[in-house]
Design an enzyme around this catalytic site. Structure first.
Site, PDB file in Angstrom:
ATOM      1  N   CYS A  56     -10.942  18.454 -17.980  1.00  9.13           N
ATOM      2  CA  CYS A  56     -10.119  19.654 -17.822  1.00  9.13           C
ATOM      3  C   CYS A  56      -9.894  20.381 -19.143  1.00  9.13           C
ATOM      4  CB  CYS A  56      -8.772  19.295 -17.169  1.00  9.13           C
ATOM      5  SG  CYS A  56      -7.973  17.847 -17.850  1.00  9.13           S
ATOM      6  N   ASP A  88      -3.429  13.611 -16.282  1.00 13.53           N
ATOM      7  CA  ASP A  88      -2.895  12.738 -15.238  1.00 13.53           C
ATOM      8  C   ASP A  88      -3.939  11.820 -14.629  1.00 13.53           C
ATOM      9  OD1 ASP A  88      -0.687  14.237 -15.781  1.00 13.53           O
ATOM     10  OD2 ASP A  88      -0.179  14.648 -13.701  1.00 13.53           O
ATOM     11  N   CYS A 129      -4.840  21.407 -17.718  1.00 15.37           N
ATOM     12  CA  CYS A 129      -4.442  20.241 -16.953  1.00 15.37           C
ATOM     13  C   CYS A 129      -3.009  20.393 -16.445  1.00 15.37           C
ATOM     14  CB  CYS A 129      -4.597  18.979 -17.791  1.00 15.37           C
ATOM     15  SG  CYS A 129      -4.727  17.478 -16.778  1.00 15.37           S
ATOM     16  N   ASP A 130      -2.587  19.445 -15.614  1.00 17.92           N
ATOM     17  CA  ASP A 130      -1.378  19.595 -14.805  1.00 17.92           C
ATOM     18  C   ASP A 130      -0.146  20.011 -15.595  1.00 17.92           C
ATOM     19  OD1 ASP A 130      -3.161  18.572 -13.011  1.00 17.92           O
ATOM     20  OD2 ASP A 130      -1.897  16.946 -12.304  1.00 17.92           O
ATOM     21  N   LYS A 131       0.132  19.336 -16.715  1.00 19.38           N
ATOM     22  CA  LYS A 131       1.359  19.630 -17.458  1.00 19.38           C
ATOM     23  C   LYS A 131       1.137  20.648 -18.558  1.00 19.38           C
ATOM     24  CE  LYS A 131       2.951  16.637 -14.740  1.00 19.38           C
ATOM     25  NZ  LYS A 131       1.614  16.309 -14.189  1.00 19.38           N
ATOM     26  N   CYS A 201      -9.333  19.164 -11.915  1.00 20.03           N
ATOM     27  CA  CYS A 201      -9.588  18.692 -10.552  1.00 20.03           C
ATOM     28  C   CYS A 201      -9.690  19.878  -9.595  1.00 20.03           C
ATOM     29  CB  CYS A 201      -8.487  17.743 -10.108  1.00 20.03           C
ATOM     30  SG  CYS A 201      -8.362  16.263 -11.123  1.00 20.03           S
ATOM     31  N   GLU A 453       3.661   9.916 -11.383  1.00 12.87           N
ATOM     32  CA  GLU A 453       3.058  10.241 -10.098  1.00 12.87           C
ATOM     33  C   GLU A 453       2.519   8.964  -9.445  1.00 12.87           C
ATOM     34  OE1 GLU A 453       0.074  13.188 -10.699  1.00 12.87           O
ATOM     35  OE2 GLU A 453       1.516  14.813 -10.932  1.00 12.87           O
ATOM     36  N   SER A 479       1.259  13.166  -6.813  1.00 12.48           N
ATOM     37  CA  SER A 479       0.196  14.026  -7.318  1.00 12.48           C
ATOM     38  C   SER A 479      -0.076  15.161  -6.350  1.00 12.48           C
ATOM     39  CB  SER A 479      -1.075  13.194  -7.501  1.00 12.48           C
ATOM     40  OG  SER A 479      -2.201  14.014  -7.669  1.00 12.48           O
TER      41      SER A 479
END
Length: 576
Positions: A56, A88, A129-131, A201, A453, A479
């Protein structure tokens, strides 16, 4: 913007580039090869979360070079720097996940400190990425200098024996292997093809959910958040962002002109309509907090309730981000929401135009079934639902995208686990029972610490064919790839004596996503008795960053934030 007529009297960089007393400061800039002209132009921070931790982030540095070219072409001086990312997918299922949510704060804080310390005038932030997406957006609205957000783009889907796959399939394959439904050789083959390129993702997990938010809230250029990471068109978006941020400086359009209560509602509507991640109910309040706007989990949930679910995206649907981009991108989603009254069209964006003006020339694509018209939705309410009850006085959140209505009510006896590892072990050994509500507690912001998560556990359940035969609740998170009746963000958390910390094996729990309730059959009197007997549980975070995080982090209902926020500001950085 012509450097010869640039007035830096109100720009932060005047503190390091202007006047005789700043000769020592300018000498450092000359040492890096800048010309006198470049030094006296606006200085634009180009921040990326590049690292070699995961796909990512791996393309972000390349994309940052295109941003810098755009800034320079518009007579600005780009200054590149990097911050951290905790990914993650690699942190999942072990103690490393405790670093994930705290990394959001480190990203926002480190970008703030770099911008403040070097007196940059504007910011283009790249995250993948997620955060890192919410962390970068939090930094933008905190600093309030002209800013544009750029998503690094999603990964391409893999192919396993002719079938498209994502990393979600791989997590669930672990469960299949545990029960003998997949051989070790097949698992090995799948892991080598599930993630074939750079990018985050690929389904509507947290990264793509927050990428959707970035366009809907107005901080990203239209279409820029949808193009997959390997696509060369990403460099064009990045170049344009570099040019556009210079226009924002000239027009003095700042993030807090863009991020308002109405635009936050737009972002929440886009999450609901796309069947996005429950983590948005944590990140949107945190972004709002930076602006001094109260917009908590219940406010987010109210928008979710009144917004139709229209994008048939994984994990609950059939398609991935690449598919949505190729049929019209995030603007296709926003356009139909706008046309049917679910989006506020008068909100300003980084284009210098409103959402409605950006959507004027977006035509509906009738030859696709990735996104439905908002007046012909998959379901009439959003794919994410807020819950409240005597087990969650401060609320909780569940993703129902892809769940039939008859699966959205569940009653069963509690099976209580203190921490994810104990629950995952029970799942792997199949010592749980059909019909139980698996309770994973002491995983909240303070109790974990870090609010981990639980994808490894939920994916293993699905792999065993038990995803819709049990329910899970936690004061931690799930998640964006999680599916099934999995309720996260239960508050107050166990570590501070919330009801989830007081329930016992066998207590009957009812989850009702239709009514929006989460209750346990325990009387107030019994809760009071148990609370008197309860003692706090210690954890291993006795020093280091996680200890510091634990001292300052607030409840999930408000976004798990760590400082007083915009409401307590006397002056923003942009006005120094």
């Amino acid at each position: 913007m012509d450097v010869r007529t640039t007035d830096k009297s109100k720009l932060p960089s005047r503190h390091v580039t202007e006047g005789p007393e700043r000769a020592p400061h300018r000498s450092y800039l000359y040492a890096m090869g800048l010309t006198k002209e470049q030094i006296h132009q606006p200085l634009v921070g180009v921040a990326s979360c590049w690292n070699e931790a995961a796909p990512c982030n791996i393309s972000l540095m390349r994309q940052a070079q295109a941003v810098k070219k755009g800034v320079a072409a518009a007579n600005g001086t780009p200054r590149e720097f990097c911050t951290i990312t905790v990914t993650d997918g690699i942190a999942m299922g072990h103690a490393g996940m405790r670093a994930s949510l705290p990394s959001r704060e480190v990203i926002a804080d480190s970008v703030e400190l770099t911008m403040r310390g070097h007196a940059y005038d504007a910011l283009v932030g790249l995250a993948g990425c997620d955060k890192s997406l919410p962390g970068m957006m939090m930094a933008m609205v905190r600093l309030n200098v002209p800013s544009i957000f750029i998503y690094g783009g999603s990964i391409l889907p893999g192919s396993f024996r002719g079938k498209p796959v994502t990393v979600q399939d791989l997590f669930e394959a672990v469960g299949k292997h545990a029960v003998g439904d997949m051989s070790l050789d097949d698992l090995d083959e799948l892991e080598q093809v599930a993630c074939p390129s750079a990018g985050a993702c690929g389904a509507q997990f947290t990264a793509n959910t927050m990428a959707t938010v970035s366009e809907a809230i107005g901080l990203a250029l239209p279409y820029s958040a949808g193009a997959p990471a390997p696509y060369e068109i990403r460099d064009r978006f990045c170049m344009t962002a570099g040019e556009k941020v210079m226009e924002l400086i000239a027009k003095n359009i700042r993030p807090r002109d863009i991020v308002t209560r109405k635009s936050l509602e737009n972002a929440a509507a886009a999450v609901a309509a796309s069947g996005g991640s429950t983590n948005a109910a944590l990140h949107l309040p945190a972004i709002a907090h930076e602006c001094g706007i109260k917009f908590d989990l219940f406010d987010v949930a109210e928008i979710f309730k009144r917004t139709p679910y229209i994008a048939d995206l994984k994990p609950g649907g059939r398609y991935v981000a690449k598919d949505m981009f190729e049929v019209g991108g995030i603007p296709l989603l926003i356009k139909t929401l706008l046309d049917h009254g679910f989006i506020n069209g008068d909100c300003m964006t980084v284009t210098g135009r409103t959402i409605a003006e950006n959507m004027e020339h977006v035509a509906w694509n009738p030859d696709q079934d990735v996104v439905r018209p908002a007046n012909a939705p998959i379901t009439v309410t959003g794919g994410v639902v807020g819950l409240r009850g005597n087990l969650a006085p401060q609320g909780a959140i569940v993703k129902v995208a892809g769940m039939s209505e008859d699966k959205q009510v569940f009653t069963g006896p509690a099976r209580v686990f203190d921490g994810e590892e104990a629950c995952f072990e029970a799942v792997q050994k199949r010592t749980y029972k059909e019909g139980e509500v698996l309770v994973i507690r002491y995983e909240g912001p303070k109790g974990g610490p870090g609010m981990r998560e639980m994808l490894s556990t939920t994916a293993a359940l699905y792999g065993q064919g038990m995803g819709d035969k049990v329910a899970l609740i936690t004061d931690g998170r799930f998640s964006g790839a999680t599916r099934g009746f999995c309720v996260g963000h239960v508050g107050p958390e166990a570590a501070i004596g919330g009801p989830i910390g007081l329930i016992r094996d066998g207590d009957m729990i009812t989850l009702d996503a239709i009514k929006g309730t989460l209750d346990v059959a325990v009387t107030d009197e019994e809760f009071a008795k148990r609370r008197a007997e309860w003692t706090p549980r210690t954890n291993t975070a006795t020093s280091g960053y996680l200890w510091k995080y634990m001292q300052t982090v607030g409840p999930a209902v408000d976004g798990a934030v760590t400082h007083p926020g915009g409401a307590e500001e006397i002056q923003t950085y942009a006005d120094v």
